[in-house]
Structure formats: structure tokens, C-alpha cells
Design an enzyme around this catalytic site. Structure first.
Site, mmCIF file in Angstrom:
data_model
loop_
_atom_site.group_PDB
_atom_site.id
_atom_site.type_symbol
_atom_site.label_atom_id
_atom_site.label_comp_id
_atom_site.label_asym_id
_atom_site.label_seq_id
_atom_site.Cartn_x
_atom_site.Cartn_y
_atom_site.Cartn_z
ATOM 1 N N GLY A 91 0.799 -1.220 0.000
ATOM 2 C CA GLY A 91 0.000 0.000 0.000
ATOM 3 C C GLY A 91 0.832 1.271 0.000
ATOM 4 C CB SER A 114 -2.166 -2.352 -2.209
ATOM 5 O OG SER A 114 -2.858 -1.997 -1.036
ATOM 6 C CE1 TYR A 152 -5.126 -5.939 3.682
ATOM 7 C CE2 TYR A 152 -4.693 -3.744 2.812
ATOM 8 C CZ TYR A 152 -4.249 -4.907 3.421
ATOM 9 O OH TYR A 152 -2.934 -5.029 3.754
ATOM 10 C CB THR A 155 -5.190 -9.429 2.099
ATOM 11 O OG1 THR A 155 -4.439 -9.162 0.922
ATOM 12 C CG2 THR A 155 -4.250 -9.535 3.285
ATOM 13 C CE LYS A 196 -0.148 -10.510 -0.207
ATOM 14 N NZ LYS A 196 -0.077 -9.825 1.084
ATOM 15 C CG HIS A 217 0.475 -8.779 5.511
ATOM 16 N ND1 HIS A 217 -0.819 -8.905 5.081
ATOM 17 C CD2 HIS A 217 0.787 -7.476 5.295
ATOM 18 C CE1 HIS A 217 -1.270 -7.729 4.660
ATOM 19 N NE2 HIS A 217 -0.300 -6.840 4.769
ATOM 20 N N GLY A 244 8.042 -8.223 -1.674
ATOM 21 C CA GLY A 244 7.499 -6.970 -1.156
ATOM 22 C C GLY A 244 8.617 -5.966 -0.912
#
Ligand SMILES: Cc1cc2nc3c(=O)[nH]c(=O)nc-3n(C[C@H](O)[C@H](O)[C@H](O)COP(=O)(O)O)c2cc1C
Length: 400
Positions: A124, A151, A174, A200, A275, A299, A353
Site C-alpha cells: 500500500g 493494493s 481488503y 488478503t 492471500k 504478510h 514486497g
């Protein structure tokens, strides 16, 4: 010669600066990701020899608040460490005398081919790292023919990001607490061409201590740009433009269950992935509920503090899935050899990430490109060292 000597002296001095607690932002940053690698300061992306070189630049380039957001995990960061430590427990058996002058690193996911199996994970708020944020990431991953997952809380909208790529991104969802909001997010992403939605599911709660402490201690630094309060922060996210968000208090809902998945399955024809799956039981349930793929993820150590690296969770998920749907994995991947190990354990792709965020923070698009190039060339080298011409040659026989 004098010029080389001066350059060398300058680097030694910069190295000293980067390591001394007296000077340099590294002293003030409150991250939980101290790299185990020693790196030398670099002047541009091309000079980097591994992804950790960008971590050093990011640490000194970003504000303390943004570096803490990037690097931190939950509790004392044990799961961040476990993600890296997991790779060290795996040894490889390599084969010799195989012509590996050409190796093929391409993969196919849901019928679409990519030249590289390295996927850009959804992260994000990328404007916190570079003004071009997700647009720079989009251009870089596009130029390297790599998949990007965008994201929900991105700094640029899905339409803007997809406009910077030949192929649309996948969209990370989300779900929020309100189905109406969720539905509109999914509709917008699919209208923008996203063929897959990665939901997620690993954040019903999380203890981001480093971030909380930082916000309390240095509130003034944050107040320059952020207006406190959830609704203020959500209104700044382009994906929520035009959506009535008055009913939601968090993007990371704790009321998720399989009933929600069934509803989402009925609502959209897009491919659906979960995820954050780390057990065989949940992998089985994914298949039962018509999920099209899983991402084994904790994560990046920012969800629960299980103390278990995802490379250790991967085998049980792969066993449960039995090749019926693709298995992607992320958290802690920093080397080509890590990616090789994931393929040997049955993964179909690997997401990264923080490494690309380090590249983005350091040099924008060129930084992300170099991170992707470095990992890709390390993977190719490992494939040559092991005698595997293509990713499908890598299997359990390569694990000692
Ligand atoms: C700064 C940052 C922001 C992230 N934002 C999101 C997000 O918005 N949605 C999501 O599903 N995962 C998010 N993640 C997790 C990543 O998608 C991914 O799972 C994780 O970064 C992989 O671990 P690694 O950073 O060790 O490579 C974020 C991670 C970081 C470091």
C-alpha cells in the site's frame, strides 16, 4: 588512478557514515529489518550488486516514519526473522553435466505467460516511498514482463496504474466490514481489466508496535501530511473515490469467513485467490469453496507473530492443493536461491514486497527494475548451478 582512489576513499567514508550510530538516518530509524548482509553505499541503481544495497539507500533516503512503515513487522519482529531463517534450514542437491547455456524462467498463470516468476506483491501507499509510487512500480514490472498485484490502499488508482502497463495488474482486496463497499471495489477493479482478485485474509488483527510507538513519539513529523483518523486516511485512497465509506471503520475486517468467500465467488467471474493461507486445512477449504489460487504469506511478518517462515508453511499447502490450483508464496524472499527453493517445494510463482520497495525508495522505476533484474539473474544462475533448464525441472529431488 587518482580518480579511482578518490572514489574508493569516498565510499569507505560513506560506508563509515552508514554504519556509525553518530551520523546517518540509520541511527534514528525504528525498523525491524536489519539486513544480515553488509552493503556498500551506491550512487545509482546500476551499481547495486544485490537487493540489500537498496535497503541501505532506502534507510537513508526515507523519513523515519516511512522507513518504519516499510521495514517493521509485529511484536518484536520474530516472524520477519523466521521468514529468512526458514531458507537456511533447506539445503540443495545440485546436478552436474547438463547443458544449461539457455535457461527459461517463464511461467504461465491463468493462461497468461510472464518471462519471470517474480511477482510484485501488493504493497500500500507507495507514494510514501517515491512520488511516482505504484506508477513507477507498474512501469518497471511492465518493462520486465512481470506480474504486479495492486493494493486496495494504493496511492494511485487501478485505472492509472493499468494505463501504465500493457497487461492489467491483479487487484488485492481488503474486504472491509461492509459488503457494499467490497462489491464496488471488486467491480471497479474488474472494470479496469484486472483478471484476478487476491483477497488478503491474514489481518483480522495485528500488533504493529514499532509503528505505533513511532507515531506517538514523533507525531509532529506525521502531522505535516497525515490528518489523524481512519476516515480521513481512507478518503485519501483513490480506490475509495466515489464510494460511501461511512459504514466502515477498518479496511482489514475481522468478520471474514467462508460464507463471505461464497458470496464473493457468486458475485464475480474474476479469478479469486486467497492471500495469507499457511495451512493444509485452509488450502483444502479454498478448493472446496471454488478459490482459483492461493498465496502462502504471512504478510512479510506483519500479520500474526507465528514465528514460522512461509517457506516452512509452503510444503503442507502444496501437498493439500495437489496441483489443482496455482500456489504463490511470499515473505522474506531476498535471493534467487530462495526462489529456487520455493520452486523445489512446489510453488508456481514467488512474490516480493520489501526488496522492490527498497528499489522504489532509492531510485523510483530504475530501482525497481534493478531489483527485479538482480533477483532474476541470481535465479538464472542458481538454475544453471543446479542443472535445471526450466522452472518445471525444479522439484523435490533438489532438496537434500
Ligand atoms: C510497506 C508494506 C505495505 C504492504 N501493504 C500491503 C497491502 O496493502 N496489502 C497486502 O495484501 N499486503 C501488503 N503488504 C504485504 C506484501 O504484500 C507481502 O505479503 C510482503 O511484503 C512479503 O514479504 P517481504 O516484504 O518480506 O517480501 C505490505 C508489505 C509492506 C512491506
Amino acid at each position: 588512478m587518482t580518480q579511482i582512489n578518490n572514489q574508493y576513499k569516498r565510499r569507505r567514508f560513506l560506508t563509515y557514515l552508514a554504519s556509525t550510530p553518530l551520523l546517518g538516518k540509520s541511527f534514528r530509524a525504528v525498523g525491524q529489518s536489519p539486513s544480515e548482509e553488509i552493503s556498500i553505499p551506491i550512487d545509482n541503481a546500476e551499481e547495486a550488486v544485490n537487493v540489500f544495497d537498496f535497503e541501505t539507500v532506502a534507510r537513508t533516503t526515507l523519513s523515519n516514519a516511512h522507513y518504519t512503515y516499510l521495514s517493521s513487522g509485529v511484536d518484536s519482529g520474530e516472524t520477519i526473522k523466521a521468514n529468512r531463517a526458514g531458507f537456511e534450514k533447506i539445503q540443495l542437491r545440485v546436478r552436474r553435466m547438463i547443458d544449461v547455456s539457455e535457461v527459461d524462467t517463464s511461467i504461465k498463470l491463468f493462461g497468461k505467460s510472464f518471462s519471470s516468476p517474480i511477482v510484485v506483491a501488493p504493497c500500500g501507499t507507495q507514494k510514501a516511498f517515491h512520488p511516482d509510487g505504484e506508477l513507477a512500480t507498474a512501469r518497471a514490472s511492465n518493462s520486465r514482463d512481470t506480474l504486479q498485484i495492486l493494493s486496495t490502499v494504493s496511492s494511485y488508482s487501478v485505472e492509472e496504474v493499468n494505463g501504465s502497463r500493457h497487461e492489467p495488474t491483479w487487484f488485492q482486496l481488503y474486504p472491509t466490514e461492509d459488503w457494499n463497499v467490497t462489491r464496488q471495489l471488486v467491480q471497479r477493479a474488474t472494470n479496469a481489466g484486472c483478471p484476478a482478485i487476491a483477497v488478503t485474509v491474514d489481518l483480522p488483527a495485528s500488533n504493529r508496535e514499532a509503528l505505533r510507538r513511532f507515531r506517538r513519539d514523533t507525531n509532529m513529523e506525521c502531522l505535516g501530511c497525515h490528518i489523524p483518523g481512519f476516515s480521513n486516511s481512507i478518503q485519501r485512497r483513490p480506490m475509495f473515490d466515489g464510494i460511501d465509506t461511512s459504514s466502515i471503520t477498518t479496511t482489514r475486517s475481522s468478520n471474514l469467513d467462508w460464507e463471505f468467500m461464497d458470496k464473493l465467488r457468486d458475485f464475480t467471474d474474476a479469478k479469486l485467490l486467497l492471500k495469507g493461507i499457511v495451512t493444509s486445512e485452509d488450502a483444502e477449504l479454498c478448493i472446496e469453496h471454488g478459490v482459483d489460487g492461493v498465496i502462502v504469506s504471512n504478510h512479510g511478518g506483519r500479520a500474526e507473530n507465528s514465528g514460522r517462515g512461509t517457506i516452512e508453511s509452503l510444503p503442507e499447502v502444496v501437498r493439500a492443493v495437489r496441483g489443482r490450483i496455482p500456489v504463490l508464496v511470499d515473505s522474506g524472499f531476498r535471493r534467487g536461491v530462495d526462489i529456487f527453493k520455493a520452486f523445489a517445494l512446489g510453488a508456481d510463482a514467488v512474490c516480493i514486497g520489501r526488496p522492490y520497495l527498497w528499489g522504489l525508495s532509492s531510485y523510483g522505476q530504475t530501482g525497481v527494475e534493478k531489483v527485479l533484474d538482480l533477483l532474476h539473474s541470481e535465479l538464472k544462475m542458481m538454475m544453471q548451478q543446479a542443472g535445471t533448464k526450466q522452472l518445471s525441472d525444479i522439484n523435490n529431488n533438489y532438496i537434500a
